[in-house]
Design a protein around this motif. Structure first.
Motif, short mmCIF file in Angstrom:
data_model
loop_
_atom_site.label_atom_id
_atom_site.label_comp_id
_atom_site.label_asym_id
_atom_site.label_seq_id
_atom_site.Cartn_x
_atom_site.Cartn_y
_atom_site.Cartn_z
N TYR A 149 26.51 26.46 -26.47
CA TYR A 149 25.13 26.70 -26.90
C TYR A 149 24.13 25.86 -26.12
O TYR A 149 23.03 26.32 -25.78
N SER B 245 23.07 31.65 -20.56
CA SER B 245 22.91 32.60 -21.67
C SER B 245 23.93 33.75 -21.58
O SER B 245 24.44 34.22 -22.60
N TRP B 246 24.24 34.19 -20.35
CA TRP B 246 25.17 35.31 -20.23
C TRP B 246 26.57 34.95 -20.70
O TRP B 246 27.27 35.76 -21.31
N LEU C 55 26.49 34.82 -24.53
CA LEU C 55 26.53 36.17 -25.08
C LEU C 55 27.93 36.79 -24.94
O LEU C 55 28.40 37.51 -25.82
#
Length: 742
Positions: free
Chosen positions: A209, A214-215, A218
Motif C-alpha cells: 500500500y 498502483s498497478w 491493483l
C-alpha cells in the motif's frame, strides 16, 4: 433406269469412333472399392483379330475322356519368407500418428488448433468484464468467510472434537486426558503459526500500500479477490463458464469391458475375455479388441449388443462391432464418445465438382467414423426405403446429381408425388414426369409407360448390338466406357429413377404393365449399362410387390417403423445379420443401412444437397451437356408422341407398296404425311436426316432398327437408311400375339 438394292445391318463397325451405412447392432466392415469398370483389351487393327485366334485343333486331345481336367492340379506351396514378413508388417501399429507424419494432416491440426483456441480466448475475453467480474465481487465475501472459518477450525483443532466427545460419552478419563493434551499442543503450535502468518501478511499488505506502484497494488487486490471468489463460488454455479460443450466421456478400462461381457452373459466366472491388444483411443472414441471365450462367436456378441452397451454405461448408438476374419471369437468394438449418427455429414462434394465419371465410384456420404463412403451404380439396381421425413429423397437425389454431372449419362426421372424435390432435373433429364394426374395436356403415367417401353426396346437392342460388335471394339461383349461415350453407337450409361414408385404401381389402369416393365428393367437392364433406382415409403407387398423388390441387387434402408419393414427393404434375413433400420432414431436424418452395393454392409450418413444446391449442380450439368452435345429428349423439347406409337406399325404397313421389301425412311415419312397429315405432317417438314431419325425413334420401341439401303439410280449408287417389310410384319405379329395372350 436400273437399280439394285442391298441391305447393310446397323451393327456395321465401319466408321465407329473410339474416343480417347435403441440402435445399430451390426458390424462395421472395412470398405472396399467396387470392382473396377471393365476396360478394353489392347487395340487390334481391323482385319487382324481373326488371324490371332489360337489354334485349337490338338491331336493329343483325341485320347482324353469326358470330364478329365484341362490342367493337372497344382501343388500349393507355403508362402515365401518375404510374403510372410509383408503380411506381418500389415499388423504393425504406426510409430507416429498420421497427423504428425502427413503434411496435409499437420496443416489440418494446426488450423483446428488456431480456430479452437482463438474461439476459447475470445469467448472468455468478452465475458471477463461483463460476467466474471460481477461474479467475483459477489462470491468474494462468501469466499473470505469460508477461508476464515476453515482457518479457525484448523487452529482450534475442530476435527478432533468428535473424538473427545466420544471419550466423554464412554466415561474414558484416560483417553479424554490424552486427547486433550494432544489438542492443547496442536492449538499452541498452530496459534503461533497463524499469528506469524497474520503479521507477515499485514506487513506485506502495508508495504504494497505504501511503497508499491498502483498497478501492482491493483493486481494484488484482483488476485486476492479472484481467489476468494473462486473459493466462494457455489458448486452448481461455477465462476468460469465452459467455452466448449463437453460430452459425456469415460476412460475405458479392462474392468469395465469385462463387467460388460459378464452382464451380457458372454462370460462366466470360469471363462473371461482376453485382450490381444491394449485398449486405446481411436479417433473420437475407444478401440477395444477382445477374444471371447471358446464357443462364443461374433454373432453372440451382436445379439447382446444392447446389454454390452448397458454394461459399459453408454448409449447403444455409441457401440459398434467389427468382425475379425481371422477368428470366429475375436470381436473389435469401437465405442464413440457421443452418438456419431446424429452428427450431419455436411454438404455434398458435388457442389465443388466440375464433372463426374459415372464409371467410377463417387462420394455419397460417410460412415459412423467419418470415413468416406463411395457409391457406384454400375451393373446394379438400387432400392431406397424409409418413413417420411428421414432423408429418403435427398439420399436418392444425390446419386442422380452425380449422374447428371457426367454428360454421357442419360437420365430418366419420375416422381410419383409431384414434389418440388425433382423439378430442377428438367434441365438435364431425357425423360421426366411428376405425379399421376394429367396436367397441361400431358398424362405423366402414360409418359412413364411410354418411357418404359422405349427403354425396354433400347435394352433389347443393346444386347443384340453388343453381341454383334467385333472384339477389337467390344472385347468381352460388354459395355465399355468407350462404347458408352460413342454417340454413333448410342448406348450411354442410363439411370432410371422413380421416386414414390408405389404411386405408379398402384395405378388402376396401367399399374400392372408398369410393374412388369420395371421388373424386367431391374432384372435385365443393369448388365447393359441401364441402372434402376426406385424409392418408396411403402415397401409392403401391396404397394411395392416383392417381385420388384427382389430384383434390386443393392438396398438402402433409412429409419423405418419396425424390424419387419427393415427386413422387407434390406431383404429377408437381414435382421438376423444385425441389420435393423427400425433402431435408427429420428435425429438420424439421411442415415441408413446399405447392403449389396459392395461385399460389405454398413452405415452411410449421406451428404446433403438441398434444393438450392441441387439447382446449382444441375445448372452446371446442363451447361456441361450442352457443350458436349448430349442434351436430349424432354430437356430439349423432344417429347415422344404416344398417339404415334400406338398406330405407327399399322400406318407404316399401310404405306408400303406391293413388292417393296426395303424402303428408305424418308420415303416412308413422306407417305405417312400424306396418309395422316395431322399426325405425321411435322415429320415431313424436317430435313432428310432428322426425318429419318424421327421414324427410327418411333419404331425403336418395337424392336425395329434401320440400316443402310443401297440403290443404283441412273448409274449412281445412293445409300440411305431404311426399313425392311419383314421387320414390320414380325413386329405386328408379335404385338397381336401379346394382345391375345393378355
Amino acid at each position: 433406269m436400273t437399280e439394285t438394292t442391298t441391305f447393310t445391318p446397323s451393327g456395321d463397325p465401319e466408321g465407329i469412333e473410339r474416343p480417347a451405412a435403441a440402435v445399430l447392432p451390426f458390424p462395421r466392415k472395412k470398405k472396399t472399392d467396387p470392382d473396377p469398370a471393365p476396360s478394353g483389351a489392347g487395340v487390334v487393327k481391323p482385319g487382324e483379330w481373326e488371324a490371332e485366334l489360337p489354334y485349337t485343333d490338338d491331336p493329343e486331345a483325341d485320347g482324353l475322356t469326358d470330364g478329365a481336367p484341362v490342367d493337372p492340379p497344382r501343388e500349393v506351396y507355403p508362402p515365401s519368407a518375404a510374403e510372410w514378413m509383408q503380411e506381418r508388417d500389415k499388423n504393425r501399429l504406426p510409430v507416429l500418428p498420421d497427423w504428425v507424419k502427413l503434411p496435409d494432416q499437420r496443416a489440418a491440426v494446426r488450423k483446428w488448433a488456431v480456430r479452437h483456441y482463438s474461439a476459447v480466448v475470445g469467448y472468455h475475453a468478452v465475458r471477463l468484464p461483463l460476467v466474471y467480474t460481477p461474479k467475483i465481487c459477489l462470491y468474494a465475501p462468501r469466499g473470505a468467510w469460508r477461508w476464515s472459518t476453515a482457518t479457525g477450525r484448523w487452529v482450534f483443532d475442530a476435527e478432533g472434537k468428535t473424538l473427545r466427545l466420544a471419550a466423554v460419552a464412554a466415561e474414558d478419563a484416560a483417553e479424554y486426558l490424552k486427547l486433550s493434551r494432544q489438542r492443547n499442543d496442536r492449538v499452541r503450535l498452530r496459534g503461533i503459526v497463524a499469528a506469524i502468518a497474520s503479521m507477515v501478511g499485514l506487513a506485506a499488505a502495508l508495504t504494497l500500500y505504501v511503497m508499491a506502484p498502483s498497478w501492482l497494488l491493483l493486481l494484488a487486490i484482483a488476485a486476492l479477490t479472484t481467489t476468494l471468489g473462486v473459493v466462494g463460488a457455489p458448486a452448481d454455479r461455477p465462476l468460469i463458464d465452459m467455452a466448449k460443450v463437453t460430452f459425456r466421456k469415460r476412460r475405458l478400462s479392462s474392468d469395465i469391458v469385462i463387467r460388460a461381457h459378464e452382464v451380457a452373459g458372454l462370460t462366466s466366472k470360469d471363462q473371461t475375455v482376453a485382450f490381444p491388444r491394449p485398449i486405446g483411443r481411436d479417433g473420437d472414441g475407444w478401440r477395444v479388441v477382445v477374444d471371447l471365450p471358446y464357443g462364443k462367436t461374433f454373432e453372440d456378441a451382436m445379439k447382446a449388443h444392447g446389454r454390452l452397451a448397458s454394461g459399459m454405461d453408454i448409449a447403444p448408438t455409441q457401440l459398434f462391432l467389427d468382425k475379425d476374419e481371422t477368428s470366429g471369437r475375436r470381436v473389435s468394438y469401437w465405442i464413440a464418445d457421443r452418438d456419431p449418427l446424429a452428427v450431419p455429414s455436411g454438404k455434398s462434394p458435388l457442389l465443388g465438382a466440375t464433372r463426374v465419371d459415372f464409371w467410377k465410384p463417387f462420394p455419397w456420404g460417410v460412415d459412423e467414423r467419418g470415413n468416406p463412403v463411395m457409391a457406384s451404380m454400375l451393373w446394379l439396381s438400387l432400392l431406397v426405403g424409409a418413413v417420411p421425413r428421414q432423408g429418403k429423397t435427398f439420399s436418392a437425389r444425390t446419386i442422380a446429381l452425380a449422374a447428371a454431372l457426367d454428360p454421357y449419362v442419360r437420365l430418366y426421372v419420375f416422381d410419383g408425388k409431384a414434389s418440388p424435390d425433382w423439378r430442377t432435373f428438367a434441365k438435364v433429364a431425357h425423360r421426366i414426369g411428376f405425379g399421376i394426374v394429367p396436367k397441361n395436356g400431358m398424362d405423366p403415367v402414360q409418359h412413364l409407360l411410354t418411357s418404359l417401353r422405349e427403354l425396354k426396346a433400347d435394352v433389347e437392342d443393346r444386347y443384340h448390338r453388343l453381341s454383334e460388335l467385333p472384339l477389337h471394339v467390344c472385347p468381352e461383349g460388354k459395355l465399355t466406357p468407350e462404347i458408352s461415350r460413342d454417340k454413333k453407337l448410342n448406348m450411354p450409361l442410363t439411370l432410371f429413377v422413380v421416386d414414390e414408385v408405389q404411386e405408379y404401381l398402384t395405378h388402376p389402369e396401367h399399374g400392372k404393365e408398369i410393374l412388369s416393365l420395371m421388373v424386367y428393367l431391374a432384372r435385365v437392364a443393369p448388365a447393359v449399362g441401364v441402372s434402376v433406382m426406385t424409392a418408396t415409403q411403402k415397401p409392403d407387398d401391396k404397394a411395392c410387390p416383392s417381385e420388384l423388390r427382389d430384383q434390386h441387387q443393392a438396398r438402402f434402408a433409412l429409419r423405418v417403423g419396425a424390424y419387419q419393414v427393415s427386413d422387407t427393404i434390406l431383404g429377408a434375413g437381414s435382421y438376423s445379420e444385425g441389420l435393423d433400420a427400425s433402431k435408427l432414431l429420428k435425429s438420424h436424418k439421411g442415415v441408413g443401412l446399405l447392403k449389396g452395393m459392395s461385399d460389405d454392409s454398413g452405415i452411410v450418413r449421406t451428404y446433403l444437397a438441398d434444393g438450392r444446391d441441387a439447382d446449382r449442380i444441375l445448372t452446371r450439368a446442363a451447361a456441361l451437356r450442352e457443350a458436349e452435345g448430349t442434351l436430349s429428349g424432354d430437356a430439349v423439347g423432344e417429347a415422344p408422341a404416344p398417339e404415334v406409337s400406338a398406330t405407327i406399325l399399322d400406318d407404316v404397313a399401310a404405306v408400303l407398296g406391293k413388292g417393296e421389301a426395303k424402303v428408305w425412311s424418308e420415303t416412308i415419312v413422306d407417305r405417312l404425311a400424306d396418309l395422316r397429315p395431322e399426325t405425321y405432317g411435322p415429320w415431313a417438314e424436317l430435313e432428310a436426316k432428322p426425318k429419318a431419325e424421327a421414324l427410327t425413334a418411333a419404331l425403336k420401341p418395337y424392336g425395329i432398327s434401320t440400316g443402310q439401303i443401297s440403290r443404283r439410280i441412273d448409274g449412281e449408287q445412293v445409300n440411305k437408311r431404311g426399313i425392311k417389310r419383314d421387320d414390320i410384319a414380325t413386329a405386328i405379329t408379335q404385338r397381336n400375339q401379346n394382345r391375345d395372350a393378355g
